[in-house]
Design a protein around this motif. Structure first.
Motif, mmCIF file in Angstrom:
data_model
loop_
_atom_site.group_PDB
_atom_site.id
_atom_site.type_symbol
_atom_site.label_atom_id
_atom_site.label_comp_id
_atom_site.label_asym_id
_atom_site.label_seq_id
_atom_site.Cartn_x
_atom_site.Cartn_y
_atom_site.Cartn_z
ATOM 1 N N GLU A 14 -4.424 13.483 4.219
ATOM 2 C CA GLU A 14 -5.614 13.306 3.383
ATOM 3 C C GLU A 14 -5.451 12.133 2.432
ATOM 4 O O GLU A 14 -6.397 11.372 2.200
ATOM 5 C CB GLU A 14 -5.900 14.593 2.611
ATOM 6 C CG GLU A 14 -7.004 14.491 1.571
ATOM 7 C CD GLU A 14 -8.368 14.162 2.156
ATOM 8 O OE1 GLU A 14 -9.278 13.835 1.371
ATOM 9 O OE2 GLU A 14 -8.529 14.240 3.393
ATOM 10 N N VAL A 15 -4.250 11.959 1.877
ATOM 11 C CA VAL A 15 -4.001 10.795 1.019
ATOM 12 C C VAL A 15 -4.129 9.510 1.844
ATOM 13 O O VAL A 15 -4.752 8.531 1.401
ATOM 14 C CB VAL A 15 -2.615 10.888 0.355
ATOM 15 C CG1 VAL A 15 -2.305 9.607 -0.418
ATOM 16 C CG2 VAL A 15 -2.545 12.096 -0.569
ATOM 17 N N VAL A 16 -3.569 9.496 3.038
ATOM 18 C CA VAL A 16 -3.699 8.330 3.920
ATOM 19 C C VAL A 16 -5.174 8.069 4.231
ATOM 20 O O VAL A 16 -5.642 6.921 4.209
ATOM 21 C CB VAL A 16 -2.894 8.551 5.213
ATOM 22 C CG1 VAL A 16 -3.219 7.471 6.245
ATOM 23 C CG2 VAL A 16 -1.398 8.560 4.923
ATOM 24 N N THR A 75 6.445 13.498 -2.420
ATOM 25 C CA THR A 75 6.493 12.106 -2.891
ATOM 26 C C THR A 75 7.922 11.570 -2.927
ATOM 27 O O THR A 75 8.162 10.385 -2.657
ATOM 28 C CB THR A 75 5.854 11.993 -4.281
ATOM 29 O OG1 THR A 75 6.467 12.924 -5.182
ATOM 30 C CG2 THR A 75 4.360 12.288 -4.216
ATOM 31 N N ASP A 76 8.898 12.433 -3.234
ATOM 32 C CA ASP A 76 10.296 11.996 -3.201
ATOM 33 C C ASP A 76 10.713 11.619 -1.784
ATOM 34 O O ASP A 76 11.408 10.614 -1.571
ATOM 35 C CB ASP A 76 11.204 13.106 -3.738
ATOM 36 C CG ASP A 76 11.157 13.201 -5.260
ATOM 37 O OD1 ASP A 76 10.615 12.274 -5.891
ATOM 38 O OD2 ASP A 76 11.645 14.208 -5.815
ATOM 39 N N ALA A 77 10.302 12.433 -0.804
ATOM 40 C CA ALA A 77 10.635 12.120 0.587
ATOM 41 C C ALA A 77 9.976 10.816 1.027
ATOM 42 O O ALA A 77 10.581 10.007 1.737
ATOM 43 C CB ALA A 77 10.203 13.276 1.496
ATOM 44 N N LEU A 78 8.750 10.599 0.586
ATOM 45 C CA LEU A 78 8.066 9.345 0.922
ATOM 46 C C LEU A 78 8.750 8.164 0.251
ATOM 47 O O LEU A 78 8.894 7.086 0.843
ATOM 48 C CB LEU A 78 6.597 9.428 0.493
ATOM 49 C CG LEU A 78 5.709 10.358 1.324
ATOM 50 C CD1 LEU A 78 4.375 10.597 0.627
ATOM 51 C CD2 LEU A 78 5.465 9.772 2.717
ATOM 52 N N LEU A 108 0.824 -1.210 0.000
ATOM 53 C CA LEU A 108 0.000 0.000 0.000
ATOM 54 C C LEU A 108 0.855 1.256 0.000
ATOM 55 O O LEU A 108 0.457 2.295 -0.547
ATOM 56 C CB LEU A 108 -0.929 -0.016 1.226
ATOM 57 C CG LEU A 108 -1.915 1.142 1.359
ATOM 58 C CD1 LEU A 108 -2.871 1.189 0.172
ATOM 59 C CD2 LEU A 108 -2.702 1.026 2.667
ATOM 60 N N TYR A 109 2.033 1.171 0.595
ATOM 61 C CA TYR A 109 2.902 2.344 0.706
ATOM 62 C C TYR A 109 3.262 2.893 -0.675
ATOM 63 O O TYR A 109 3.468 4.095 -0.829
ATOM 64 C CB TYR A 109 4.171 1.969 1.480
ATOM 65 C CG TYR A 109 5.040 3.141 1.865
ATOM 66 C CD1 TYR A 109 4.748 3.926 2.973
ATOM 67 C CD2 TYR A 109 6.176 3.469 1.105
ATOM 68 C CE1 TYR A 109 5.549 4.988 3.327
ATOM 69 C CE2 TYR A 109 6.984 4.530 1.453
ATOM 70 C CZ TYR A 109 6.662 5.291 2.564
ATOM 71 O OH TYR A 109 7.458 6.356 2.901
ATOM 72 N N ASP A 158 1.740 -4.283 5.114
ATOM 73 C CA ASP A 158 2.766 -3.407 4.549
ATOM 74 C C ASP A 158 3.434 -2.678 5.706
ATOM 75 O O ASP A 158 2.866 -1.735 6.270
ATOM 76 C CB ASP A 158 2.148 -2.419 3.559
ATOM 77 C CG ASP A 158 3.191 -1.615 2.793
ATOM 78 O OD1 ASP A 158 4.304 -1.424 3.326
ATOM 79 O OD2 ASP A 158 2.910 -1.176 1.663
ATOM 80 N N GLY A 159 4.630 -3.125 6.051
ATOM 81 C CA GLY A 159 5.330 -2.544 7.193
ATOM 82 C C GLY A 159 5.637 -1.078 7.035
ATOM 83 O O GLY A 159 5.600 -0.318 8.009
ATOM 84 N N ARG A 160 5.964 -0.643 5.821
ATOM 85 C CA ARG A 160 6.303 0.769 5.620
ATOM 86 C C ARG A 160 5.093 1.667 5.851
ATOM 87 O O ARG A 160 5.213 2.750 6.444
ATOM 88 C CB ARG A 160 6.856 0.986 4.214
ATOM 89 C CG ARG A 160 8.201 0.328 3.973
ATOM 90 C CD ARG A 160 8.836 0.826 2.683
ATOM 91 N NE ARG A 160 8.033 0.480 1.506
ATOM 92 C CZ ARG A 160 8.286 0.910 0.275
ATOM 93 N NH1 ARG A 160 9.314 1.712 0.059
ATOM 94 N NH2 ARG A 160 7.526 0.533 -0.742
ATOM 95 N N PHE A 161 3.920 1.239 5.397
ATOM 96 C CA PHE A 161 2.717 2.042 5.606
ATOM 97 C C PHE A 161 2.360 2.092 7.090
ATOM 98 O O PHE A 161 1.999 3.152 7.623
ATOM 99 C CB PHE A 161 1.548 1.468 4.800
ATOM 100 C CG PHE A 161 0.333 2.344 4.780
ATOM 101 C CD1 PHE A 161 0.211 3.371 3.859
ATOM 102 C CD2 PHE A 161 -0.695 2.148 5.690
ATOM 103 C CE1 PHE A 161 -0.907 4.185 3.841
ATOM 104 C CE2 PHE A 161 -1.817 2.948 5.689
ATOM 105 C CZ PHE A 161 -1.924 3.971 4.754
#
Length: 594
Positions: free
Chosen positions: A109-111, A69-72, A24-25, A180-183
């Motif tokens: 908001e995206v989350v 998005t780059d930081a994510l 999902l991340y 999804d561990g990152r999410f």
């Protein structure tokens, strides 16, 4: 890159089929989702409120989305602590509210969109808070439509729900379906970002961010476990029988009526029918019949039980134990009550709820009202609302409005009155709001009279008019502002029939719907052209709080950007970096628009 609607539709289908979410991340790298999120929240009142970094929606750009998005993607994005403020509550206390920076708002908001797409189709039908197409009125409609025959109400309120959500329980609940561990790590960091108060950092050891965009859906995910406990364990345990057995006393009188009818004794038949009308046709104490019903709105829930009181006490105890042992939450004892449904009234979502009983009211040859649920406006609510417009026991003018124009004064009173009335349209005693109408009407006319140094009678004569409604003509007060080449502006107070509407459904305000065509602002941003100088590079969006700050006639020296925004009736302007800097510096901007 997939379209945002397609991404959400795929996630929604997986939720409907009960499939887990993996990777999902990666969806957080999708710029289309961020554009959709921006289009949904840029008009929120808090969008121009700075957080600890001073960042607001003003200056939003495609480059900022790229940086986020780059930081994510590098997993280097970090949530900033929220700036904490306090807002007053009705009981005199203050509620903490967090003000996160703009970047955190748009990521949240995206989350929220991702979580909502997956979980909303999985939530219980008895959950109505913070869900698309649902709201207070849908919850109340469920109570009225389904709960006939309720004997006891169990009013539930969770103490400090948002501030007490256990982070371990929350993450464990999410991990059941999100693999999804990152999410999950991103969610954990959001929960533990902390807050700044008097420029001192404080840890958030529990709870969802107060005022956070994703907090409502996360609280629903958390409390969905309560919904499942009630539906899967309590309701089956306390639901017995198909219908109540017949009341022997009622059946005996019915047999007597039949016998006296055969003998032609009309006087005895009339007497027996009057006696039968005082008896229930079914046995209210039938030991083989039980019904338990449930509805929840956010952290407030209500149960209706047809059965003995000691079992209602058991239900309350089991819910308290489940919340404490499984969810690390506590019931608010002063607000969690067991109420007799006929002789008392439960309070839920601002309404009084009672099971009605009237042996002398006959509908279609039946006492149809008996056992039916009725909604009523609490008298205390009417008194409290009237008190806002009164002084020393009488309607009074409102000083802060004396410097506004007549249109604004009438529009302010009209919107406040209309919102209150529309919320209580489902009440059977909606006519009681006539008192509020008179108080607000008199206060409005006194405010207009004070502004013009006139009298209430003259103001009433000036603005009174008659309009047509679905229930016939109604008298109201109206101010009309004519405009050249455009539809006139109309402010109106009153004109709303105070008649019950059984099907009045007003759901919670939802963000703008996702559409393939996006919205007008996103189209302008993607057009890659400054709306002042037509430069194609370094585009940003200039935001203002209110159009009223721009549209002030009689100022021929207004800059070109103000004239353009006022003319278009927009609170946004897509400009290049240079023009944006000139706007904030108060310098003249280059423009090719005349």
């Amino acid at each position: 890159m997939q379209d945002a609607e397609t991404v959400l539709a795929v996630i929604r289908e997986r939720g409907r089929r009960g499939l887990p979410l993996e990777q999902l991340y990666r969806q957080l790298f999708n710029k289309e989702l961020f554009l959709l999120a921006y289009g949904r929240i840029y008009s929120n009142e808090g969008a121009m409120t700075p957080g600890v970094t001073g960042e607001t929606v003003d200056g939003m750009s495609l480059a900022k989305i790229e940086a986020i998005t780059d930081a994510l993607r590098r997993e280097s994005y970090r949530w900033s602590p929220a700036r904490r403020v306090y807002i007053p509550k009705k009981n005199g206390r203050r509620r903490p509210l967090g003000m996160p920076p703009w970047s955190d708002k748009i990521v949240a908001e995206v989350v929220r969109m991702l979580l909502d797409a997956y979980y909303d189709v999985r939530f219980s039908d008895h959950s109505h808070g913070f869900r698309p197409g649902r709201g207070c009125h849908t919850a109340l409609d469920e109570v009225v439509s389904v709960w006939k025959g309720t004997r006891w109400f169990i009013e539930g309120d969770i103490s400090d729900c948002f501030g007490s959500l256990d982070h371990k329980v929350m993450l464990a609940t999410l991990s059941e379906h999100i693999h999804d561990g990152r999410f999950l790590q991103l969610i954990e960091r959001m929960l533990k970002a902390g807050y700044l108060e008097d420029w001192q950092w404080h840890a958030t050891l529990s709870g969802a961010p107060q005022g956070g965009i994703a907090s409502p859906v996360m609280s629903n995910i958390y409390l969905d476990r309560l919904d499942r406990f009630v539906e899967q364990q309590l309701i089956p345990e306390y639901t017995q029988g198909t219908r109540r057995r017949s009341n022997p006393a009622y059946q005996h009188v019915t047999n007597e009526i039949a016998r006296e009818t055969r003998h032609g004794n009309r006087e005895a038949v009339r007497r027996l029918r009057s006696e039968r009308r005082t008896l229930p046709s079914q046995d209210p104490g039938d030991p083989g019949y039980r019904r338990l019903r449930y509805v929840r709105y956010c952290d407030d829930f209500l149960l209706g039980f047809a059965g003995p009181k000691h079992e209602a006490e058991q239900i309350k105890s089991k819910i308290r134990a489940f919340l404490r042992e499984e969810l690390e939450l506590e019931l608010s004892e002063p607000k969690t009550l067991i109420t007799h449904a006929t002789s008392q009234a439960a309070r839920f979502l601002g309404y009084e709820i009672r099971t009605q009983h009237a042996d002398d009211k006959i509908t279609r040859h039946r006492r149809a009202v008996n056992g039916a649920i009725g909604l009523f406006v609490p008298k205390t609510v009417i008194r409290e609302r009237c008190a806002r417009y009164m002084s020393k026991g009488k309607p009074a003018q409102r000083g802060p409005l004396l410097f506004d124009d007549d249109f604004t004064i009438v529009a302010t009173y009209g919107s406040e009155y209309r919102g209150f009335v529309q919320y209580y349209l489902m009440a059977q005693d909606i006519f009681r709001l006539q008192r509020l109408q008179w108080v607000m009407e008199t206060s409005m006319l006194k405010t207009l009279a004070g502004k013009h140094k006139s009298t209430v009678t003259k103001m009433a004569r000036k603005y009174k008019t008659t309009i047509d409604t679905g229930d016939g003509p109604r008298t109201c007060f109206q101010v009309t502002v004519a405009r050249e080449d455009r539809k006139a502006l109309i402010a109106r107070f009153g004109g709303i029939p105070l008649a019950r509407q059984r099907t009045a459904i007003i759901v919670d305000r939802n963000p703008p719907l996702a559409t393939a065509n996006r919205n007008e602002l996103i189209h302008r941003l993607l057009a890659e052209k400054c709306e002042l100088c037509e430069s194609p590079t370094g585009l940003q969006v200039h935001h203002v709080r209110k159009l009223a700050d721009l549209d002030k006639p009689g100022r021929p020296d207004r800059p070109a950007w103000i004239r353009l925004m006022a003319k278009r009736r927009r609170k946004t302007l897509v400009v290049c970096r240079t023009c944006h800097q000139d706007i904030h510096a108060g310098r003249a901007t280059a423009t090719t628009r005349k």
